[in-house]
Design a protein around this motif. Sequence first.
Motif, PDB file in Angstrom:
ATOM      1  N   TYR A 194       0.763  -1.232   0.058  1.00 31.60           N
ATOM      2  CA  TYR A 194       0.019  -0.160  -0.077  1.00 31.60           C
ATOM      3  C   TYR A 194       0.827   1.133   0.170  1.00 31.60           C
ATOM      4  O   TYR A 194       0.410   2.307  -0.646  1.00 31.60           O
ATOM      5  CB  TYR A 194      -0.840   0.058   1.107  1.00 31.60           C
ATOM      6  CG  TYR A 194      -1.735   1.201   1.416  1.00 31.60           C
ATOM      7  CD1 TYR A 194      -2.956   1.374   0.691  1.00 31.60           C
ATOM      8  CD2 TYR A 194      -1.042   2.087   1.935  1.00 31.60           C
ATOM      9  CE1 TYR A 194      -3.668   2.532   0.965  1.00 31.60           C
ATOM     10  CE2 TYR A 194      -1.902   3.537   2.411  1.00 31.60           C
ATOM     11  CZ  TYR A 194      -3.235   3.585   1.931  1.00 31.60           C
ATOM     12  OH  TYR A 194      -3.974   4.762   1.760  1.00 31.60           O
ATOM     13  N   GLU A 198      -9.204   1.423   0.943  1.00 34.76           N
ATOM     14  CA  GLU A 198      -9.649   0.108   0.629  1.00 34.76           C
ATOM     15  C   GLU A 198      -9.608  -0.551  -0.851  1.00 34.76           C
ATOM     16  O   GLU A 198      -9.241  -1.701  -0.836  1.00 34.76           O
ATOM     17  CB  GLU A 198     -11.517   0.040   0.996  1.00 34.76           C
ATOM     18  CG  GLU A 198     -12.036  -1.136   0.997  1.00 34.76           C
ATOM     19  CD  GLU A 198     -13.261  -1.527   1.444  1.00 34.76           C
ATOM     20  OE1 GLU A 198     -14.156  -2.165   0.982  1.00 34.76           O
ATOM     21  OE2 GLU A 198     -13.962  -0.401   2.350  1.00 34.76           O
ATOM     22  N   ARG A 216      -6.890  -3.641  -2.131  1.00 37.46           N
ATOM     23  CA  ARG A 216      -7.772  -4.607  -2.969  1.00 37.46           C
ATOM     24  C   ARG A 216      -6.608  -4.711  -4.229  1.00 37.46           C
ATOM     25  O   ARG A 216      -6.270  -5.849  -4.766  1.00 37.46           O
ATOM     26  CB  ARG A 216      -9.059  -4.348  -3.419  1.00 37.46           C
ATOM     27  CG  ARG A 216      -9.737  -5.531  -4.301  1.00 37.46           C
ATOM     28  CD  ARG A 216     -11.148  -5.354  -4.143  1.00 37.46           C
ATOM     29  NE  ARG A 216     -11.650  -4.077  -4.733  1.00 37.46           N
ATOM     30  CZ  ARG A 216     -12.122  -3.966  -6.111  1.00 37.46           C
ATOM     31  NH1 ARG A 216     -11.983  -5.014  -6.922  1.00 37.46           N
ATOM     32  NH2 ARG A 216     -12.515  -2.876  -6.373  1.00 37.46           N
TER      33      ARG A 216
END
Length: 730
Positions: free
Chosen positions: A207, A229, A233
Amino acid sequence: MSDVVDFRGGDFRGPVIGKAEYKQQAPAPTALDALPPAAAGFTGRDEELGRLRAALDPSAVGAEQAVVVTAVSGLGGIGKTALAVQAAYAAREAGWFPGGVLFVDLHGYDDVPVTADQALQSLLRALGVDPEHIPATADERAGLYRSVLAEREAVLIVADNASSPEQVRPLLPGGVRHRVLVTSRDRLAQLGARLVPLDQLSPEAAYELLDRALRIADPDDDRVAEEAEAAARLAKLCGYLPLALQIAVALLAEDPGKSVAELADELSGSYDRLAALDDGDRSVRAAFDLSYRRLPADHASLLSLLALAPGPEVSEELAAVLVGSDEPPSTGLKTLARAHLVERGSVRGRWRMHDLVRAFGVGVLTGDADLRRKGDDARERVLAYYYRHADAADDRLHWLSRERESALFATRAHALAWMDRERAGLVSAVQWGQDKRYAYQAVLLALCLCRYLEWRRLFGDVIVVSRIAQEAAHSIGDRACEAMAWNNLGLALRLSGRPEEAIAVHIRDRDLCQELGDREGEATAWNNLGSALHEVGRLTEAMDAFTRSRRLCRKVGDLDGEAKVWNNLGSALQEAGRLREAMNAFVRSRELRRTLGDRYGEATAWNNLGITLSTMGRPGEALEACGRALRIWVEFENWYRAGGTLSNLGRVHKEAHRRAEARAHYLQAADAFTRANAPKEAAEARSRAAALTAPEKPTGTPAPASPPARTTDSAPPAPHPPDAPGTAAR
């Protein structure tokens, strides 16, 4: 050079002209600060950087313990070069290599790799050796290379992208002052190097890489932070692979209007995810293809077949099944592991594959007709292997005291251990049943798994495999198997707290059994329907369903089914306040269980009888009954039911004002529930224990009692054997 041309000693027979040519000689240029730029957004490698710094630091150890060679290895695209360059910059800034830092790309996985001889020539030029003075033979070049290094202060040589020890050995210096840092897709253990294998990034580091790299392109680009979020993913879809993440960043950077969620949706919905992970300059598929092309044909085929394996890990035994061999393909697995195309799994003898490598392997198989046929055969072998073992394990898990003979599992513990190891693969293999070619075998496998999955309280998995089994059985017209799948689905829905849905499913099962004339199956359906009706408080309907089930069980001589019905009817009668009838029902169930030699079922009856005796104001008998149940649960290692019975014992002691004993039993219940992976029930038991810590104060209002832990009696049906289609043995 002298400015005098000396002709003395010459024998001249005519006119002589002397000519001298003068050259201005300058030192050859050097390239001692040749590192490529550091990777944008580099993050998440603190531990590995620490290991490299420890190996490169000249003051860390004495000369006899110096690590001359350090080899970073990992899957293509995992970030080996980025890590090596980052470590080299850090070492240079620390002043550890005043003699310079050399960098050479060996192109080890290209069609024409750089040879060690060519690399030496490049390094000698970088060290300032005039091309005219570089020897012609490899041995002479290696000797000169070591001699030049011997005269220099400490030098760091970064040999990137090596494919074999032979490419690297001639580049090693003669002493311990210098260091060599190698990157490779293969484990180069033969070099005697400090080995630093790289794995995928953590989700958090992936991330952070997305966010950092995107902000380098545009400091105001906050799409990752705004869509946390979706970014998580996207990172998962990239397999936490740095190359894939960098490509995703490039795709976002070139289209500022695209959201992170949109790119994630494109990747998840793509038939070929690897095709989508291509920014025109870099490609995940191309990176993997370089390693794949170097494999021998049989090992390349093994990679494609392993990509089909269900579940995140594959045992060596299952690998043998995939390739159709009696022995595990150990040599092939080790070759793939050296190339980091597979990695060792959670325990020795198990292997795992990166998600994107799996996608690559499936893509290779899909694109080759011969490999596709091999893949179809491999799936059939896996389903047959899994069914044979799961069926044997299910027999061992059956609660009857008599042990069934099994050539595969000597004990229940062995059967449980195998199921635990293979659970993810078993559940995934059932999903192949969505293809009609594998539907029948997948249905049989699903029916073998439900008892185990219920035992482990994995109701979500039961729901998944039962839905697939029902649809698969329906697709091939196997109505008997379809009815059994409906039954298992209803049980899982009720046990996972969805009784209304369970009622509808059990009605489907009942109706189908009636159409088939399957009276034993219909009896089971009525029993399980009754339990679901009881769950939602429809006691009259529940007792009617139990009565119908009991009559059918008697007609077909199903003592096991009748014992279950008496138990469940007893629970409904107790809730209706008909305690004497409830007690008699539990006694009938217990005696039938004893007749059958079913101690596990006997424990169910003892537990519920104990609840009824306590409600009737007979605490001594209640404690005795629950104690008998507890001993059997512990023997069978059913910690969830043990936790329920311990809670019942705590309740009986509490009602008898034995607070210390009650608190002790609630704490034991919490421990049992924890072992059973039931955190909610464990927390409730601890809360009840904590409530008993304070001294009891007399009040005019009695404290609410904890609800008793009743045990319903329902079991999934056994599948019919594959050589007897259409016969449903429940």
